[in-house]
Motif scaffolding. Sequence first.
Motif, PDB file in Angstrom:
ATOM      1  N   GLN A  13      -9.339   0.878  -0.080  1.00 30.44           N
ATOM      2  CA  GLN A  13      -9.226  -0.428   0.566  1.00 30.44           C
ATOM      3  C   GLN A  13     -10.585  -0.824   1.163  1.00 30.44           C
ATOM      4  OE1 GLN A  13      -6.493  -0.895   3.928  1.00 30.44           O
ATOM      5  NE2 GLN A  13      -6.128  -3.005   3.274  1.00 30.44           N
ATOM      6  N   GLU A  73     -11.886   2.650   2.361  1.00 30.10           N
ATOM      7  CA  GLU A  73     -11.084   3.765   2.875  1.00 30.10           C
ATOM      8  C   GLU A  73     -10.190   4.273   1.758  1.00 30.10           C
ATOM      9  OE1 GLU A  73      -8.398   3.015   6.180  1.00 30.10           O
ATOM     10  OE2 GLU A  73      -7.664   5.086   6.121  1.00 30.10           O
ATOM     11  N   LEU A  92      -7.006   5.945   0.377  1.00 30.30           N
ATOM     12  CA  LEU A  92      -5.617   6.094   0.835  1.00 30.30           C
ATOM     13  C   LEU A  92      -4.779   6.690  -0.286  1.00 30.30           C
ATOM     14  CD1 LEU A  92      -5.445   2.549   2.450  1.00 30.30           C
ATOM     15  CD2 LEU A  92      -5.282   4.691   3.739  1.00 30.30           C
ATOM     16  N   ARG A 125      -1.366   7.431  -2.482  1.00 32.87           N
ATOM     17  CA  ARG A 125      -0.105   6.819  -2.895  1.00 32.87           C
ATOM     18  C   ARG A 125       0.671   7.831  -3.717  1.00 32.87           C
ATOM     19  NH1 ARG A 125      -1.292   4.063   0.633  1.00 32.87           N
ATOM     20  NH2 ARG A 125      -1.692   1.841   0.681  1.00 32.87           N
ATOM     21  N   ASN A 156      -9.454  10.345   5.205  1.00 34.44           N
ATOM     22  CA  ASN A 156      -8.607  10.652   6.362  1.00 34.44           C
ATOM     23  C   ASN A 156      -8.367  12.158   6.458  1.00 34.44           C
ATOM     24  OD1 ASN A 156      -7.486   7.967   7.509  1.00 34.44           O
ATOM     25  ND2 ASN A 156      -7.333   7.735   5.289  1.00 34.44           N
ATOM     26  N   ASP A 205      -9.050   6.894  14.025  1.00 32.01           N
ATOM     27  CA  ASP A 205      -8.127   5.974  13.373  1.00 32.01           C
ATOM     28  C   ASP A 205      -7.049   5.504  14.349  1.00 32.01           C
ATOM     29  OD1 ASP A 205      -7.218   4.605  11.210  1.00 32.01           O
ATOM     30  OD2 ASP A 205      -6.670   6.354  10.016  1.00 32.01           O
ATOM     31  N   ASP A 206      -6.503   4.343  14.087  1.00 34.87           N
ATOM     32  CA  ASP A 206      -5.322   3.849  14.815  1.00 34.87           C
ATOM     33  C   ASP A 206      -5.508   3.772  16.326  1.00 34.87           C
ATOM     34  OD1 ASP A 206      -4.012   3.882  12.302  1.00 34.87           O
ATOM     35  OD2 ASP A 206      -3.459   5.976  12.581  1.00 34.87           O
ATOM     36  N   MET A 258      -3.499  -1.685  13.534  1.00 35.50           N
ATOM     37  CA  MET A 258      -3.078  -3.027  13.092  1.00 35.50           C
ATOM     38  C   MET A 258      -2.090  -3.691  14.047  1.00 35.50           C
ATOM     39  SD  MET A 258      -0.885  -2.373   9.656  1.00 35.50           S
ATOM     40  CE  MET A 258      -1.856  -1.110   8.879  1.00 35.50           C
ATOM     41  N   GLU A 283      -8.143  -3.167  11.970  1.00 35.53           N
ATOM     42  CA  GLU A 283      -7.307  -2.865  10.800  1.00 35.53           C
ATOM     43  C   GLU A 283      -6.194  -3.886  10.641  1.00 35.53           C
ATOM     44  OE1 GLU A 283      -5.953   1.145  11.883  1.00 35.53           O
ATOM     45  OE2 GLU A 283      -7.160   1.881  10.223  1.00 35.53           O
ATOM     46  N   GLY A 284      -5.698  -3.999   9.435  1.00 38.43           N
ATOM     47  CA  GLY A 284      -4.468  -4.761   9.187  1.00 38.43           C
ATOM     48  C   GLY A 284      -4.586  -6.270   9.321  1.00 38.43           C
ATOM     49  N   VAL A 285      -5.770  -6.819   8.991  1.00 38.73           N
ATOM     50  CA  VAL A 285      -5.932  -8.276   9.064  1.00 38.73           C
ATOM     51  C   VAL A 285      -5.180  -8.917   7.897  1.00 38.73           C
ATOM     52  CG1 VAL A 285      -7.582 -10.189   9.021  1.00 38.73           C
ATOM     53  CG2 VAL A 285      -8.198  -8.022  10.114  1.00 38.73           C
ATOM     54  N   GLU A 286      -4.228  -9.754   8.215  1.00 31.39           N
ATOM     55  CA  GLU A 286      -3.408 -10.357   7.157  1.00 31.39           C
ATOM     56  C   GLU A 286      -3.591 -11.863   7.030  1.00 31.39           C
ATOM     57  OE1 GLU A 286       0.673  -9.044   7.524  1.00 31.39           O
ATOM     58  OE2 GLU A 286       0.153  -7.003   6.933  1.00 31.39           O
ATOM     59  N   GLY A 324      -7.938  -5.101   5.828  1.00 33.90           N
ATOM     60  CA  GLY A 324      -6.571  -5.628   5.831  1.00 33.90           C
ATOM     61  C   GLY A 324      -6.269  -6.373   4.553  1.00 33.90           C
ATOM     62  N   TYR A 325      -4.989  -6.655   4.348  1.00 32.68           N
ATOM     63  CA  TYR A 325      -4.565  -7.292   3.114  1.00 32.68           C
ATOM     64  C   TYR A 325      -5.302  -8.610   2.865  1.00 32.68           C
ATOM     65  CZ  TYR A 325      -0.658  -3.970   2.980  1.00 32.68           C
ATOM     66  OH  TYR A 325       0.116  -2.843   2.922  1.00 32.68           O
ATOM     67  N   PRO A 360      -5.404  -2.158  -0.739  1.00 32.69           N
ATOM     68  CA  PRO A 360      -5.842  -0.908  -1.354  1.00 32.69           C
ATOM     69  C   PRO A 360      -5.734  -1.043  -2.867  1.00 32.69           C
ATOM     70  CG  PRO A 360      -4.304  -0.505   0.450  1.00 32.69           C
ATOM     71  CD  PRO A 360      -4.280  -1.976   0.188  1.00 32.69           C
TER      72      PRO A 360
END
Length: 408
Positions: free
Chosen positions: A185, A199, A201, A203, A252, A308-309, A332, A365-368, A386-387, A392
């Motif tokens: 991502q 980053e 990630l 799956r 991570n 993170d987070d 996020m 993080e997590g900007v939408e 973010g998306y 990702p």
Amino acid sequence: MSIRKRSVGPIISKDLAHNVDAILKTIRSYLGMDVAFLAEFAGASRIFRNVSTGPDFFLLKAGDRLPLSTGYCQLVATGKLPELIRDSSALPLAAALPETSSVPIGSHLSVPVKLASGKVHGHFCCFSHRPRPDLSDRDLDLLRTFADLIAGELDVAMQLEETRNEAAERLRLALKRGDPRVVFQPIVRLADRKIVAVEALSRFDSQPVRPPDVWFAEAQSLELTKDLEFKAASIAIGQGLKLPDTISLNINLSPEALVSGEVQKLIQSFDPRRMVIEVTEHSAIEDYERILASLAPLREGGVRLAIDDVGAGYSSMRHALILQPDVLKFDMSLTRGIDADPRRQALVAALAEFARLTSTKFVAEGVETIEELNTLKALGVENAQGYYLGKPMALADVLKSLASGEAP
Ligand code: G
Ligand code: MN
């Protein structure tokens, strides 16, 4: 990574074994018997899992295995001998057993340890060398109560073992199928919308369909967190070698993985100045000194550390203080709807100030949405993920987007 199936050994855990030992000792002294034991039935054998004896008795110890056919247990289990025997010499079947005279056994108490399934796991027994006319059914009841207690504990232990084996099997199959798949991502500099890092990630495409954090949580329950993280990171690094040298790679790693002493080797093929290790805070860090010591040589080599987070839990703030990271990644939950929420704005502004005062970079993080993005930018956030900026994606897609200069 390989997942070993655990042998069908004693299902009695250390704690349970300890409790059984204590129970046996209590029974033996309370009833004034010479020997007390828990024997597991395994095929044609009895395995003496736990044994309590006086100091001068050497004929039996924990771990011994004897044929089922030679002892009292099987005869009691099949109803040929009673559970309470006050005087062995008075019962021809008991008197005829070699151990009655060789041990000797004058009186014998034996009750089944019956599991919830109805299966008899083994027998819980005690005996004395001399006959004991004073023993009563109440003494036998006491033994039975403890046998039931142990059976209950064994049921729990077996259930746990089964759950564990199922989880191990699921993970083994997933890995065999090629999981985890690693996606990347983009992390974007807001000033010019250029990708500065990606980053990695994980799956999982295997059944059952579950989000990656569930697979990781399951790996953690199998004590395989480090192995799974290393597997994902080594895939990420292998692919990440194709990234242009202006782009950093974030991987991570949990605190457990960091202290393994193997991170240096894991990342050795990648340019350390473009390597960012994100420490997740799913598990609390108990020993900061150890983490700092493990990180020191990596950081000296140029590897950067990200927390993170941040803002999602308690420990991230402690990490930020003690580990002196290069990068803070804001969770996020702080980004979500920030454009319409003065409190979130105030918190991010304060964290941005913290980052500025401590020369720490920070990533939202997590900007939408564009509104979230503009608000973050106005609050002084330099980099975001973010998306809205890029989902990702496979490395090939990152490379395509970099080559075209267009947003992913
Ligand atoms: O704990 P960490 O921040 O490393 O986890 C990132 C997870 O969040 C990834 O699984 C990723 O797919 C997901 N993610 C990334 N960007 C967004 C986003 O904009 N919105 C949401 N809901 N999830 C995101
Ligand atoms: Mn992360």
